[in-house]
Design a protein around this motif. Structure first.
Motif, PDB file in Angstrom:
ATOM      1  N   PHE A   1     -10.088   1.976  -2.728  1.00 39.89           N
ATOM      2  CA  PHE A   1     -11.659   2.209  -3.211  1.00 39.89           C
ATOM      3  C   PHE A   1     -10.994   2.645  -4.750  1.00 39.89           C
ATOM      4  CE2 PHE A   1     -13.519   2.220   0.750  1.00 39.89           C
ATOM      5  CZ  PHE A   1     -14.759   2.644   0.908  1.00 39.89           C
ATOM      6  N   THR A   2     -12.297   1.618  -5.361  1.00 41.81           N
ATOM      7  CA  THR A   2     -12.285   2.231  -7.401  1.00 41.81           C
ATOM      8  C   THR A   2     -11.937   3.605  -6.950  1.00 41.81           C
ATOM      9  OG1 THR A   2     -13.805  -0.155  -6.853  1.00 41.81           O
ATOM     10  CG2 THR A   2     -13.651   1.151  -9.548  1.00 41.81           C
ATOM     11  N   TYR A   3     -12.846   4.112  -6.893  1.00 39.77           N
ATOM     12  CA  TYR A   3     -12.742   5.979  -6.882  1.00 39.77           C
ATOM     13  C   TYR A   3     -13.396   6.534  -6.185  1.00 39.77           C
ATOM     14  CZ  TYR A   3     -12.526   9.997  -9.696  1.00 39.77           C
ATOM     15  OH  TYR A   3     -12.979  11.258  -9.970  1.00 39.77           O
ATOM     16  N   ILE A   4     -12.591   7.483  -5.821  1.00 38.95           N
ATOM     17  CA  ILE A   4     -12.757   8.681  -5.384  1.00 38.95           C
ATOM     18  C   ILE A   4     -12.549   9.884  -4.901  1.00 38.95           C
ATOM     19  CG2 ILE A   4     -12.076   9.679  -2.497  1.00 38.95           C
ATOM     20  CD1 ILE A   4     -12.258   7.265  -1.738  1.00 38.95           C
ATOM     21  N   SER A   5     -14.233  10.463  -5.571  1.00 38.60           N
ATOM     22  CA  SER A   5     -14.387  11.268  -5.770  1.00 38.60           C
ATOM     23  C   SER A   5     -14.365  12.916  -4.514  1.00 38.60           C
ATOM     24  CB  SER A   5     -15.888  11.620  -5.996  1.00 38.60           C
ATOM     25  OG  SER A   5     -17.028  13.100  -6.466  1.00 38.60           O
TER      26      SER A   5
ATOM     27  N   THR B   1     -21.176  -3.984  -6.435  1.00 39.78           N
ATOM     28  CA  THR B   1     -20.891  -2.186  -6.056  1.00 39.78           C
ATOM     29  C   THR B   1     -21.840  -2.019  -4.997  1.00 39.78           C
ATOM     30  OG1 THR B   1     -22.191  -2.719  -8.978  1.00 39.78           O
ATOM     31  CG2 THR B   1     -21.686  -0.589  -7.640  1.00 39.78           C
ATOM     32  N   LEU B   2     -20.908  -0.728  -5.067  1.00 36.87           N
ATOM     33  CA  LEU B   2     -20.700   0.189  -3.436  1.00 36.87           C
ATOM     34  C   LEU B   2     -20.651   1.380  -3.298  1.00 36.87           C
ATOM     35  CD1 LEU B   2     -20.877   0.323  -0.190  1.00 36.87           C
ATOM     36  CD2 LEU B   2     -18.325   0.108  -0.143  1.00 36.87           C
ATOM     37  N   ILE B   3     -21.647   2.668  -3.083  1.00 30.41           N
ATOM     38  CA  ILE B   3     -21.827   3.834  -2.946  1.00 30.41           C
ATOM     39  C   ILE B   3     -21.888   3.988  -1.457  1.00 30.41           C
ATOM     40  CG2 ILE B   3     -22.348   6.027  -3.970  1.00 30.41           C
ATOM     41  CD1 ILE B   3     -24.720   4.239  -5.346  1.00 30.41           C
ATOM     42  N   TRP B   4     -20.407   5.665  -1.191  1.00 29.10           N
ATOM     43  CA  TRP B   4     -20.049   5.622   0.295  1.00 29.10           C
ATOM     44  C   TRP B   4     -20.625   6.844   0.424  1.00 29.10           C
ATOM     45  CZ3 TRP B   4     -17.753   1.722   3.597  1.00 29.10           C
ATOM     46  CH2 TRP B   4     -18.052   2.747   5.529  1.00 29.10           C
ATOM     47  N   ASN B   5     -21.350   7.130   1.432  1.00 26.05           N
ATOM     48  CA  ASN B   5     -20.915   9.086   1.558  1.00 26.05           C
ATOM     49  C   ASN B   5     -22.006   8.797   2.998  1.00 26.05           C
ATOM     50  OD1 ASN B   5     -23.432  11.638   1.815  1.00 26.05           O
ATOM     51  ND2 ASN B   5     -20.916  11.581   0.936  1.00 26.05           N
TER      52      ASN B   5
ATOM     53  N   ALA C   1     -13.219  10.209   6.808  1.00 19.94           N
ATOM     54  CA  ALA C   1     -12.589   8.946   7.354  1.00 19.94           C
ATOM     55  C   ALA C   1     -12.359   8.203   6.329  1.00 19.94           C
ATOM     56  CB  ALA C   1     -14.795   8.759   7.454  1.00 19.94           C
ATOM     57  N   LEU C   2     -12.557   8.085   5.232  1.00 16.71           N
ATOM     58  CA  LEU C   2     -11.578   6.920   4.902  1.00 16.71           C
ATOM     59  C   LEU C   2      -9.753   6.806   4.581  1.00 16.71           C
ATOM     60  CD1 LEU C   2     -14.011   6.316   1.755  1.00 16.71           C
ATOM     61  CD2 LEU C   2     -14.111   5.426   3.414  1.00 16.71           C
ATOM     62  N   ASN C   3      -9.375   8.451   4.110  1.00 17.98           N
ATOM     63  CA  ASN C   3      -8.817   8.174   4.824  1.00 17.98           C
ATOM     64  C   ASN C   3      -8.191   7.813   6.319  1.00 17.98           C
ATOM     65  OD1 ASN C   3      -7.230   9.676   1.551  1.00 17.98           O
ATOM     66  ND2 ASN C   3      -8.146  11.260   2.895  1.00 17.98           N
ATOM     67  N   GLN C   4      -8.167   8.272   7.793  1.00 12.31           N
ATOM     68  CA  GLN C   4      -8.433   7.869   8.524  1.00 12.31           C
ATOM     69  C   GLN C   4      -8.522   6.367   9.249  1.00 12.31           C
ATOM     70  OE1 GLN C   4     -10.131  10.761  12.213  1.00 12.31           O
ATOM     71  NE2 GLN C   4     -10.721   8.735  12.747  1.00 12.31           N
TER      72      GLN C   4
ATOM     73  N   ASP D   1     -16.564  15.005   4.865  1.00 10.05           N
ATOM     74  CA  ASP D   1     -16.508  13.908   5.861  1.00 10.05           C
ATOM     75  C   ASP D   1     -16.024  12.225   5.308  1.00 10.05           C
ATOM     76  OD1 ASP D   1     -17.019  15.759   7.477  1.00 10.05           O
ATOM     77  OD2 ASP D   1     -18.897  15.517   7.898  1.00 10.05           O
ATOM     78  N   THR D   2     -16.552  11.866   4.347  1.00  3.18           N
ATOM     79  CA  THR D   2     -16.560  10.869   4.154  1.00  3.18           C
ATOM     80  C   THR D   2     -15.175  10.589   3.428  1.00  3.18           C
ATOM     81  OG1 THR D   2     -18.387  10.845   2.741  1.00  3.18           O
ATOM     82  CG2 THR D   2     -16.788   8.734   1.872  1.00  3.18           C
TER      83      THR D   2
END
Length: 398
Positions: free
Chosen positions: A369-373, A312-316, A359-362, A355-356
């Motif tokens: 990703f499983t889910y983008i909030s 599991t990964l949480i990214w911010n 950055a992920l779109n870039q 910003d997250t």
């Protein structure tokens, strides 16, 4: 889960008050990014398909209890109709005779859009009388605005006290994803936290070291942690007055068995500008007149190994100055690694924050990703372990 969804409600013939977040960017009266409108489409379509009558409640901007023509939701009607594929009838108020007339005349297949809730000062004060007026317009309350769930407002918290309540599809997806990431995650769990300042994410870091197995710290925040360990960071962005706090977090993590990953090599430059002359150095070799703008390849390799070992990964937040090349390299590489693991089914990945997402779109990683909030403050407060009034209200509702 203790909250109901649309599947638990009888919607046929019912007036469904749907709290949505359609606070979209506009230019010259036109919507320039309809992402938030697209995100509410499943909820509205499901209500219509079940024979319900969707009545949208939303805020727009910060009118502070005053009527501001530029902040009227009427400007959003064309974009809503285009995206939702149904006629939208606008009401000049969110309570009272104007709203009641539109709701009473609403035909099957139509959607009602009520005027900006924040035109009433009682909205942000969670005025019980205003919530009761809103409740008079519906039979069911559906909250589909997770991004506003950290606010105890009349339309996000107060309404749930007066009507049978449920979560919309977007709210349901957000809560399910966050529960999978922090509530009952599959372990090991890794969190990536970046950004400029430790001081803005103290609660977040304090909660995460209790919940995750590995915590990756990047961006300007990492510089503060390096400084706390006596490592010189030159002219880098760092909060030197927060080094004691950073040391406390490191000690807490060690006690709890949470591994904190900080950069072991760094990319430095003497100017904060795209393609500035730069060099990759060991973490303890930053020149006094240089600034750290990204993590180096050895650091990225360590992060990649941690991701491969995780479930599991949480990214911010980004790992470096991702807005300018080549200091986006670490963020791009780690994000693509996480995306590949997620696409293969090896990793459940949940990310959020302005910003997250950028950055992920870039990096071209967001879609895997499983889910983008889409939520900002609410996503952070959930990660900080705080109770969100809008969510708590659904859990307590009838």
């Amino acid at each position: 889960m203790s909250w109901k969804t649309l599947d638990d409600m009888t919607l046929s013939g019912q007036r469904v008050l749907v709290r949505v977040d359609i606070n979209v960017p506009m230019d010259a009266g036109r919507v320039t990014d309809a992402t938030r409108i697209e995100r509410i489409a499943p909820t509205i379509r499901d209500i219509l398909a079940a024979g319900g009558k969707p009545i949208l409640l939303a805020h727009f901007g910060r009118p502070k209890g005053q009527r501001v023509a530029e902040m009227s939701l009427q400007h959003l009607v064309p974009a809503l109709e285009d995206t939702l594929g149904a006629p939208v009838v606008f009401a000049a108020d969110c309570v009272g005779d104007a709203a009641q007339a539109v709701v009473d005349a609403l035909q099957p297949g139509q959607i009602a859009l009520l005027e900006n809730t924040r035109f009433h000062a009682g909205e942000e004060k969670n005025d019980p009388a205003l919530a009761l007026q809103m409740a008079a317009l519906g039979d069911i309350y559906c909250n589909d605005a997770f991004s506003a769930a950290h606010r105890a407002h009349a339309s996000t918290e107060g309404l749930a006290r007066h009507l049978p309540s449920c979560a919309g599809r977007l709210m349901q997806a957000e809560l399910s994803a966050l529960e999978a990431a922090l509530g009952t995650p599959e372990r090991p769990v890794t969190a990536v936290v970046g950004g400029a300042k430790v001081s803005t994410k103290l609660d977040l870091l304090g909660n995460l070291v209790e919940k995750v197995d590995t915590l990756v710290i990047g961006g300007g925040m990492a510089n503060t942690f390096l400084a706390a360990q006596g490592i010189g960071v030159g002219t880098s962005l760092a909060e030197h007055d927060m080094t004691e706090t950073a040391s406390d977090i490191l000690a807490k993590a060690q006690t709890l068995g949470c591994t904190i990953l900080l950069p072991t090599d760094i990319v430095v430059a003497r100017a904060f500008e795209a393609n500035a002359p730069n060099e990759t150095l060991p973490v303890d070799a930053c020149p006094q007149d240089a600034m750290i703008l990204d993590a180096g390849p050895a650091s990225v390799a360590r992060i990649s190994e941690a991701l491969k070992a995780s479930k599991t990964l949480i990214w911010n937040g980004p790992l470096g100055a991702f807005e300018i090349t080549p200091f986006d390299a670490a963020t791009n590489a780690a994000a693509r690694e996480a995306a590949a693991l997620s696409a293969s089914g090896a990793l459940v990945s949940v990310a959020g924050g302005g910003d997250t997402v950028a950055a992920l779109n870039q990096a071209g990683a967001a879609d895997s990703f499983t889910y983008i909030s889409t939520a900002g403050g609410a996503f952070l407060e959930w990660m900080e372990g705080k109770e969100l009034p809008g969510v708590a209200a659904l859990s307590n509702a009838s």
